[in-house]
Design a protein around this motif. Sequence first.
Motif, PDB file in Angstrom:
ATOM      1  N   LEU A  53      16.272 -27.319 -13.555  1.00 53.38           N
ATOM      2  CA  LEU A  53      17.369 -27.015 -12.643  1.00 53.38           C
ATOM      3  C   LEU A  53      17.286 -27.882 -11.383  1.00 53.38           C
ATOM      4  O   LEU A  53      18.307 -28.307 -10.839  1.00 53.38           O
ATOM      5  CB  LEU A  53      17.353 -25.529 -12.277  1.00 53.38           C
ATOM      6  N   ARG A  54      16.069 -28.127 -10.924  1.00 54.18           N
ATOM      7  CA  ARG A  54      15.917 -29.016  -9.762  1.00 54.18           C
ATOM      8  C   ARG A  54      16.406 -30.424 -10.094  1.00 54.18           C
ATOM      9  O   ARG A  54      16.970 -31.115  -9.235  1.00 54.18           O
ATOM     10  CB  ARG A  54      14.451 -29.076  -9.337  1.00 54.18           C
ATOM     11  N   ALA A  55      16.188 -30.842 -11.325  1.00 56.05           N
ATOM     12  CA  ALA A  55      16.626 -32.182 -11.735  1.00 56.05           C
ATOM     13  C   ALA A  55      18.138 -32.316 -11.701  1.00 56.05           C
ATOM     14  O   ALA A  55      18.676 -33.426 -11.594  1.00 56.05           O
ATOM     15  CB  ALA A  55      16.105 -32.494 -13.141  1.00 56.05           C
ATOM     16  N   LEU A  56      18.863 -31.182 -11.790  1.00 56.69           N
ATOM     17  CA  LEU A  56      20.323 -31.197 -11.704  1.00 56.69           C
ATOM     18  C   LEU A  56      20.814 -31.272 -10.258  1.00 56.69           C
ATOM     19  O   LEU A  56      22.017 -31.416 -10.023  1.00 56.69           O
ATOM     20  CB  LEU A  56      20.908 -29.946 -12.366  1.00 56.69           C
ATOM     21  N   GLY A  57      19.887 -31.148  -9.309  1.00 52.69           N
ATOM     22  CA  GLY A  57      20.273 -31.235  -7.909  1.00 52.69           C
ATOM     23  C   GLY A  57      20.321 -29.890  -7.202  1.00 52.69           C
ATOM     24  O   GLY A  57      20.767 -29.816  -6.056  1.00 52.69           O
ATOM     25  N   LEU A  58      19.844 -28.816  -7.858  1.00 53.08           N
ATOM     26  CA  LEU A  58      19.859 -27.507  -7.222  1.00 53.08           C
ATOM     27  C   LEU A  58      18.738 -27.401  -6.191  1.00 53.08           C
ATOM     28  O   LEU A  58      17.651 -27.960  -6.373  1.00 53.08           O
ATOM     29  CB  LEU A  58      19.677 -26.397  -8.261  1.00 53.08           C
ATOM     30  N   SER A  59      19.014 -26.668  -5.129  1.00 50.42           N
ATOM     31  CA  SER A  59      17.967 -26.357  -4.170  1.00 50.42           C
ATOM     32  C   SER A  59      17.083 -25.270  -4.770  1.00 50.42           C
ATOM     33  O   SER A  59      17.453 -24.609  -5.749  1.00 50.42           O
ATOM     34  CB  SER A  59      18.582 -25.864  -2.859  1.00 50.42           C
ATOM     35  N   LEU A  60      15.898 -25.066  -4.189  1.00 51.44           N
ATOM     36  CA  LEU A  60      15.002 -24.026  -4.700  1.00 51.44           C
ATOM     37  C   LEU A  60      15.629 -22.645  -4.572  1.00 51.44           C
ATOM     38  O   LEU A  60      15.437 -21.773  -5.427  1.00 51.44           O
ATOM     39  CB  LEU A  60      13.668 -24.089  -3.956  1.00 51.44           C
ATOM     40  N   ARG A  61      16.409 -22.447  -3.540  1.00 45.20           N
ATOM     41  CA  ARG A  61      17.101 -21.165  -3.372  1.00 45.20           C
ATOM     42  C   ARG A  61      18.105 -20.956  -4.497  1.00 45.20           C
ATOM     43  O   ARG A  61      18.218 -19.849  -5.053  1.00 45.20           O
ATOM     44  CB  ARG A  61      17.802 -21.149  -2.009  1.00 45.20           C
TER      45      ARG A  61
END
Length: 346
Positions: A53-61
Amino acid sequence: MLIGEVARRSGVSARMLRHYESLGLVRPSGRTGSGYREYSEEDIRRIFHIESLRALGLSLREVKRALDDADFTPSTLVDDLIRRTRERIAAETELLTRLRRIHAADPAGWEDALQVVTLLQALGSKSADARQRAALASASSAFPGSSASSGDEVPVPVEALVEAALGESDPNVAGALRWALARSGDGAPALLAEGIGSPVAAVRERAVRSLAVLPGGEAAGHLRDALAHPDPVVRGHAALAIGARGDTDAVPALVDLLEEGRNDTDAADTLSVLASDTATADRIAHRLVERLARSTTRAPARGRLTQALAGIPGTRASQALAELSHDADRAVALTATYLLDLRDAR
């Protein structure tokens, strides 16, 4: 599985795993007898989900919400990611364009580079006065291939001038930009010719009007090509421009302008200039008479076409006026009679 092994298998550092734990993103399922964190296969799968999910550009929140909120809808987040990505790409593309233009100016030092940046920013200002000043400053710069050089100015890339000209709605600023383009050297004709192909009518008109002031055979060639353009506004400006350069290919489009009542005075003046020899004068007169004889030509247009014959020398134009002096349209007949009297008085 202990944290060191998890870090090796997942590629996530032990420090980042502890950070994930502090945020509640992943919690080790157990502890060893010595108190070390122990991760299960389910924990490791969650770590891989977090990284995906981080690789998609999502923040940790956003990652935490996506994994923990049962009512979370991925499509909403994906739509938002698409929007943000497009905005980021647009910003990066704008930056890349600006950097390329600075590079094209070939600044000798940072002072020159900053001068180019200042001019580029001014060309995009919301203030018409600022844009006009930038255009005038650009016109006085030492453009590549230009003979004009103050020795103090850094050349503004022609791509920036063309972009500004194609987007400019203020007539005073547009005039200053066209003047700058006329002194910009190589590159402008081809870029403006691309603008003539724009789906936006206003952009097409700005492109052909800018192209019309450029000297040289390349600009003339693009203008001649524009005579076949489906947009009558483009055809009209192209005809006036190449007609003023003595190109008789403009005659049909100039007659169109007379009939349509757009720039008809300029069109008549240009036809008069083109009728410099007997053969051309007779051909222009013949074209005007043909248009007058068409059943679809309306009365106001017939009047303008008749008046245009006044500026065409030769016997063919005189014969046409003599015939029109007996026209069924009284306004046309009176105009033709008056013009004949003027010719006889010369």
